[in-house]
Design a protein around this motif. Structure first.
Motif, short mmCIF file in Angstrom:
data_model
loop_
_atom_site.label_atom_id
_atom_site.label_comp_id
_atom_site.label_asym_id
_atom_site.label_seq_id
_atom_site.Cartn_x
_atom_site.Cartn_y
_atom_site.Cartn_z
N CYS A 30 -3.92 2.08 -4.59
CA CYS A 30 -3.08 0.91 -4.30
C CYS A 30 -2.88 0.10 -5.57
O CYS A 30 -3.84 -0.22 -6.27
CB CYS A 30 -3.73 0.06 -3.22
SG CYS A 30 -2.75 -1.38 -2.71
N SER A 41 0.84 -1.20 0.00
CA SER A 41 0.00 0.00 0.00
C SER A 41 0.87 1.25 0.00
O SER A 41 1.89 1.30 0.70
CB SER A 41 -0.91 0.02 1.24
OG SER A 41 -1.83 -1.04 1.20
N PRO A 42 0.50 2.26 -0.78
CA PRO A 42 1.27 3.52 -0.77
C PRO A 42 1.14 4.22 0.58
O PRO A 42 0.12 4.09 1.27
CB PRO A 42 0.62 4.34 -1.89
CG PRO A 42 -0.75 3.77 -2.04
CD PRO A 42 -0.64 2.31 -1.69
N GLU A 43 2.19 4.97 0.94
CA GLU A 43 2.16 5.69 2.21
C GLU A 43 1.08 6.75 2.21
O GLU A 43 0.46 7.02 3.25
CB GLU A 43 3.52 6.31 2.48
CG GLU A 43 4.63 5.29 2.72
CD GLU A 43 5.94 5.95 3.08
OE1 GLU A 43 5.97 7.20 3.22
OE2 GLU A 43 6.94 5.23 3.25
N ASP A 44 0.86 7.37 1.06
CA ASP A 44 -0.18 8.37 0.94
C ASP A 44 -1.51 7.66 0.69
O ASP A 44 -1.71 7.00 -0.33
CB ASP A 44 0.12 9.33 -0.21
CG ASP A 44 -0.87 10.50 -0.27
OD1 ASP A 44 -1.85 10.48 0.51
OD2 ASP A 44 -0.65 11.41 -1.10
N SER A 45 -2.42 7.77 1.64
CA SER A 45 -3.69 7.05 1.54
C SER A 45 -4.53 7.53 0.36
O SER A 45 -5.47 6.84 -0.06
CB SER A 45 -4.49 7.22 2.84
OG SER A 45 -4.74 8.59 3.09
N LYS A 46 -4.20 8.71 -0.20
CA LYS A 46 -4.96 9.22 -1.34
C LYS A 46 -4.56 8.54 -2.65
O LYS A 46 -5.30 8.59 -3.63
CB LYS A 46 -4.77 10.72 -1.46
CG LYS A 46 -5.32 11.50 -0.27
CD LYS A 46 -5.12 13.00 -0.44
CE LYS A 46 -5.68 13.77 0.76
NZ LYS A 46 -5.48 15.23 0.62
N GLN A 47 -3.38 7.94 -2.68
CA GLN A 47 -2.92 7.25 -3.89
C GLN A 47 -3.64 5.90 -4.03
O GLN A 47 -4.02 5.27 -3.05
CB GLN A 47 -1.41 7.02 -3.83
CG GLN A 47 -0.60 8.31 -3.84
CD GLN A 47 0.89 8.04 -3.81
OE1 GLN A 47 1.33 6.89 -3.93
NE2 GLN A 47 1.68 9.10 -3.68
#
Length: 442
Positions: free
Chosen positions: A318, A310-316
């Motif tokens: 997956c 999972s990307p660190e930025d939750s807006k990105q």
């Protein structure tokens, strides 16, 4: 009327007779009250004496019962348990054997349970009461001990069953016991968690916990199998033993449960499942045992794969997750299952700690921990009380996530001679290997 005196007769006043009658009545009333008071005092003394005697008898009775229970515990605790193999439990539960029918089979099973269960419970009580570091006085441990005491009292309250009616009565008791004992692992965790024990003391408790949980698995397997024998028989099943347990189907069932749990708790799109190898192989086994441990392992793999990628930025968004690969190998004496994920693995320094019942790992490998999901535990049965008794949270009728961790999974694998091992590659993934022995090799 007239009165008399030394001076002779004299007339009495008109009110004298009424006064004399009033005095006579008053005297009688006072005499009655005096007698009643004496009687009341005697009655009170008698009642007090009777109450004291009753209290003394009650105390003596409770003391006698306690002493009697302790004597029974010593007696049962000195006996050896009777281990059971899958072959024995399968052959014993077959109704169509020569000279046997459903009634005689259930009665024989009930008689065995009636004699065996108090022995097994007494052994567990002795272990709990000899725990070091003052743990035997812990309130949660005392609750577990009382559960086993209650079980023994309920079993010995009735004689050895000799009829179908007495067998059915015992079977209903066993169903209640299985439900009451389902939270024992939670009680044990609450007693042993926290900072009350040092790391060294926790390690000293490891052999005890392995033995305790292994004994519990054996007890629940025996009891749930007996209860299931009383249900309507189904093709290829004897109690909780599936004579044609297809491993690939169990893997898919376990994956489905793990996916539902991960979606519920983490709202994730899980990685796909790739199933390879001997997908048609079957064996005779307790299917619920295999499903239990595979669900735990697959849940770990799904969660760790999602977290690692999972990307660190939750807006990105997956990216697509790499599949979890399950390979089934049908050997001569064993069936082997490997579960491989790309969930990042963990450091080798943590490898031993994941087998510790009292270890709560750091965030980077929480998915391999023994930490239970206590909030909103998933239950997949519409009405669990109406389902067949569970074995530590799983049955073929009402599976649910137990989250008792890898140490308990390994005990399930080892109970009938199998094993569970792990190989890790840090920053890549984890391979879990489960070995299940074939019945004829036991």
């Amino acid at each position: 009327t007239e009165g008399t005196s030394s001076r002779g007769s004299y007339p009495l006043p008109p009110w004298f007779n009424s006064m004399r009658e009033s005095m006579r009545r008053l005297t009688q009333t006072l005499r009655r009250r005096s007698g009643a008071a004496k009687l009341t005092h005697a009655a009170r003394r008698s009642h007090s004496t009777q109450t004291s005697a009753a209290m003394e008898r009650e105390f003596t009775s409770k003391h006698a019962r306690a002493m009697g229970l302790q004597k029974l515990l010593r007696d049962y605790g000195s006996r050896s348990t009777s281990p059971l193999s899958i072959n024995q439990m399968y052959d014993f539960g077959q109704y169509d054997a020569p000279g046997r029918n459903r009634a005689t089979t259930l009665l024989a099973a009930a008689q065995f349970v009636h004699e065996e269960l108090p022995v097994r419970c007494s052994h567990l009580i002795q272990d709990l009461m000899t725990l070091p570091f003052g743990l035997s006085q812990n309130s949660a441990i005392q609750e577990v001990v009382e559960l086993f005491h209650t079980t023994i009292r309920e079993i010995i309250a009735d004689p050895r069953p000799k009829s179908s009616e007495e067998e059915e009565k015992l079977r209903l008791k066993i169903m209640g016991m299985l439900r009451r004992h389902r939270n024992i692992v939670t009680h044990m965790r609450s007693a042993l968690a926290g900072d009350l024990l040092s790391s060294e003391e926790k390690l000293q408790l490891q052999p005890f916990l392995d033995r305790f949980y292994a004994t519990r698995i054996g007890n629940r397997t025996m009891l749930a199998h007996y209860v299931q024998l009383g249900e309507e028989p189904q093709e290829d099943w004897v109690g909780l033993i599936n004579d044609k347990c297809r491993i690939s189907q169990v893997v898919q069932n376990a994956y489905g449960i793990a996916v539902d749990v991960c979606r519920y708790h983490h709202d994730i799109n899980p990685p796909a499942l790739t199933l390879l190898g001997s997908t048609e192989c079957e064996l005779r086994y307790f299917e619920s045992h295999i499903e239990y441990l595979l669900t735990e392992i697959l849940h770990n793999s799904i969660y760790s794969t999602w977290k690692h990628h999972s990307p660190e930025d939750s807006k990105q968004v997956c990216p697509p997750l790499p599949a979890i690969t399950v390979i089934i190998a049908d050997g001569k004496d064993d069936i082997s299952i490997s579960i491989s994920d790309q969930g990042g693995g963990f450091g080798r320094k943590h490898l031993n700690s994941i087998w510790t019942h009292l270890h709560f790992p750091e965030e980077d490998f929480t998915h391999h921990s023994t930490k239970a999901i206590e909030k909103d535990q998933i239950k997949f049965a519409a009405n669990e009380d109406e389902c067949s008794p569970l074995i530590n949270g799983y049955s073929r009728h009402s599976p649910r996530l137990a989250r008792n961790g890898l140490p308990v999974c390994r005990l399930y694998a080892r109970h009938f001679g199998g094993d569970l091992t792990i190989q890790v590659m840090e920053n890549h993934g984890t391979d879990v290997f489960v070995t299940i022995p074939k019945v004829w090799s036991l």
